[in-house]
Design a protein around this motif. Structure first.
Motif, short mmCIF file in Angstrom:
data_model
loop_
_atom_site.label_atom_id
_atom_site.label_comp_id
_atom_site.label_asym_id
_atom_site.label_seq_id
_atom_site.Cartn_x
_atom_site.Cartn_y
_atom_site.Cartn_z
N LEU A 108 64.45 72.07 48.64
CA LEU A 108 65.33 71.82 49.78
C LEU A 108 64.53 71.50 51.03
CD1 LEU A 108 68.09 74.54 49.28
CD2 LEU A 108 68.35 72.07 49.03
N SER A 111 63.62 68.05 51.13
CA SER A 111 64.81 67.20 51.24
C SER A 111 65.40 67.19 52.64
CB SER A 111 65.88 67.66 50.24
OG SER A 111 65.36 67.69 48.92
N GLU A 112 64.88 68.03 53.53
CA GLU A 112 65.37 68.12 54.90
C GLU A 112 64.55 67.22 55.83
OE1 GLU A 112 64.82 72.24 55.63
OE2 GLU A 112 66.55 72.88 54.43
N ALA A 116 62.16 64.50 54.84
CA ALA A 116 62.83 63.55 53.95
C ALA A 116 62.54 62.10 54.31
CB ALA A 116 64.33 63.81 53.97
N ASN A 121 56.17 61.38 51.70
CA ASN A 121 56.87 62.39 50.90
C ASN A 121 57.33 61.77 49.58
OD1 ASN A 121 58.43 64.42 49.81
ND2 ASN A 121 59.88 64.53 51.52
N PRO A 125 64.14 64.49 45.89
CA PRO A 125 65.12 65.13 46.77
C PRO A 125 66.18 65.91 46.00
CG PRO A 125 65.59 62.79 46.58
CD PRO A 125 64.29 63.02 45.85
N ILE A 126 66.61 67.00 46.57
CA ILE A 126 67.73 67.76 46.03
C ILE A 126 68.99 67.33 46.78
CG2 ILE A 126 68.78 70.05 45.81
CD1 ILE A 126 66.05 71.20 45.33
N LEU A 127 69.95 66.80 46.06
CA LEU A 127 71.16 66.27 46.66
C LEU A 127 72.19 67.36 46.93
CD1 LEU A 127 71.55 63.11 44.38
CD2 LEU A 127 70.32 63.31 46.56
N MET A 143 69.90 66.19 41.39
CA MET A 143 68.85 65.26 41.81
C MET A 143 69.19 63.84 41.35
SD MET A 143 65.57 67.60 40.63
CE MET A 143 66.29 67.82 38.99
N TYR A 229 58.00 59.86 42.10
CA TYR A 229 58.31 61.19 42.62
C TYR A 229 57.60 62.27 41.81
CZ TYR A 229 62.19 59.11 45.26
OH TYR A 229 62.94 58.37 46.12
#
Length: 382
Positions: A108, A111-112, A116, A121, A125-127, A143, A229
């Motif tokens: 997370l 992903s912020e 992000a 990076n 990402p965690i959706l 994801m 990724y």
């Protein structure tokens, strides 16, 4: 032979791992995620409709709903789904939060914002994070659907170079932010191939269309650059900025060959500095998947990557203290790439055991000429 009535439920055809998803099909649909028809509680195998005998049901691989997320599949621990609201293809991964307590917080954080949007990076990402309604201690992370980094295979040296550049950059980004991966092997490096496939591919076999109606075609990474990724932060460790980084207990991930894991003087080491071990993992990937190949399995070396050997050998040194840092790896890699000609970068990637194929050789030359005419860069960055 007398016909038999179909059973009330076909769940006996599903594996133990698949039943978890079948039992949550309706709940997931209520949360905007649709699983494949195989996991619908009302599923009737298409083989039955085709008039097969009961004993043959569920095992005819010509049918899409016979494709099982089972232990013989590398994807059995996760489940693919379609997000109903926009049709996006995603992956659902159940997390045992007691065993992998850092996986969700670290994922997370990457992903912020502002992480992000940072081009360095390369962490998946965690959706969304969902809580199982009836499975204590487990959560689901959502994801994007990704593919293994080398499927489809690289067409040119420049494509492989861009893969390495992004992976080095991604691990450097993690280390700069005081996070060590601890399991960055070939299985945990993926790519977003959405732009490579004009027709959606099946999540269990990228050679097939999503409805299993036939083979799917794809473009090359030079024609449609991709992003790579790093995934799976279940073993990762995060340190506070500026904090002392003590040795960590040794944990064994997908690559267990690191020299610091070996017995010394009859004693098995219990801890190590995980940052140099990350360097080893990526260096070993260069060794086994490009420069030298593996002594087991279908992983022959690829021709034309000897330019990586000096850097690779430093990254896999037995003494972790002698390995370069990720900053040094990135700097040296950039110097190596600047010394490669455009012709070298556009040359075809050939495995040692590839038979000469005139068709593929000729089509490669046509693609290379087209790339030159269209002024596509030999190192195709997204």
């Amino acid at each position: 032979m007398a016909s038999r009535s179909p059973p009330q439920s076909w769940e006996y055809l599903l594996t133990k791992e698949e039943l978890l998803w079948r039992n949550h099909y309706v709940w997931l649909k209520e949360h905007d995620y649709l699983l494949r028809p195989r996991y619908n509680p009302d599923w009737v195998p298409s083989q039955w409709i085709a008039g097969k005998e009961l004993s043959e049901l569920g095992f005819d691989l010509r049918f899409e709903d016979s494709q099982a997320n089972a232990k013989f599949s590398k994807n059995y621990k996760v489940m693919d789904a379609t997000r109903i609201s926009d049709g996006a293809f995603v992956v659902l991964k159940p997390i045992n939060i007691a065993m992998y307590e850092e996986e969700i917080p670290i994922g997370l954080w990457f992903s912020e914002e502002p992480q992000a949007s940072d081009p360095a990076n390369h962490c998946v990402p965690i959706l969304e994070v969902l809580d199982f309604p009836d499975v204590p201690g487990k959560r689901i992370i959502v994801m994007p659907q990704l593919c293994r980094y080398d499927k489809p295979r690289f067409d040119t040296v420049g494509e492989a170079v861009e893969f390495m550049r992004q992976v080095f950059q991604g691990l450097q980004f993690m280390h700069k932010n005081n996070i060590v991966h601890r399991d960055c092997n070939a299985e945990n490096i993926m790519m977003d191939v959405t732009r490579l496939f004009p027709t959606p591919y099946h999540p269990l076999d990228t050679r097939m269309k999503r409805d299993w109606s036939g083979r799917v075609s794809h473009l090359t990474r030079t024609q449609r650059p991709v992003k790579y990724y790093l995934i799976d932060f279940g073993l990762s460790v995060r340190y506070a900025p500026g904090a002392h980084r003590p040795p960590e207990p040794i944990v064994l991930g997908g690559d267990r060959s690191a020299p610091e894991f070996r017995m010394k003087d009859g004693v098995l080491p219990m801890e190590c500095d995980p940052f140099p071990t990350d360097i080893y993992y990526i260096g070993n990937l260069l060794r086994t998947d490009f420069v030298e190949g593996r002594g087991y399995g279908p992983r022959p070396p690829k021709l034309g990557f000897e330019f990586l050997r000096p850097l690779m050998e430093d990254m896999v040194q037995d003494d972790p203290a002698l390995r370069p840092t990720m900053d040094e790896v990135v700097r040296r890699f950039d110097e190596i790439i600047r010394g490669l000609s455009r012709r070298k970068l556009r040359s075809r990637v050939v495995k040692v055991d590839d038979d000469f194929d005139c068709f593929y050789a000729v089509t490669h030359w046509f693609r290379m000429i087209a790339s030159i005419i269209r002024r596509r860069e030999p190192i195709p960055s997204p």
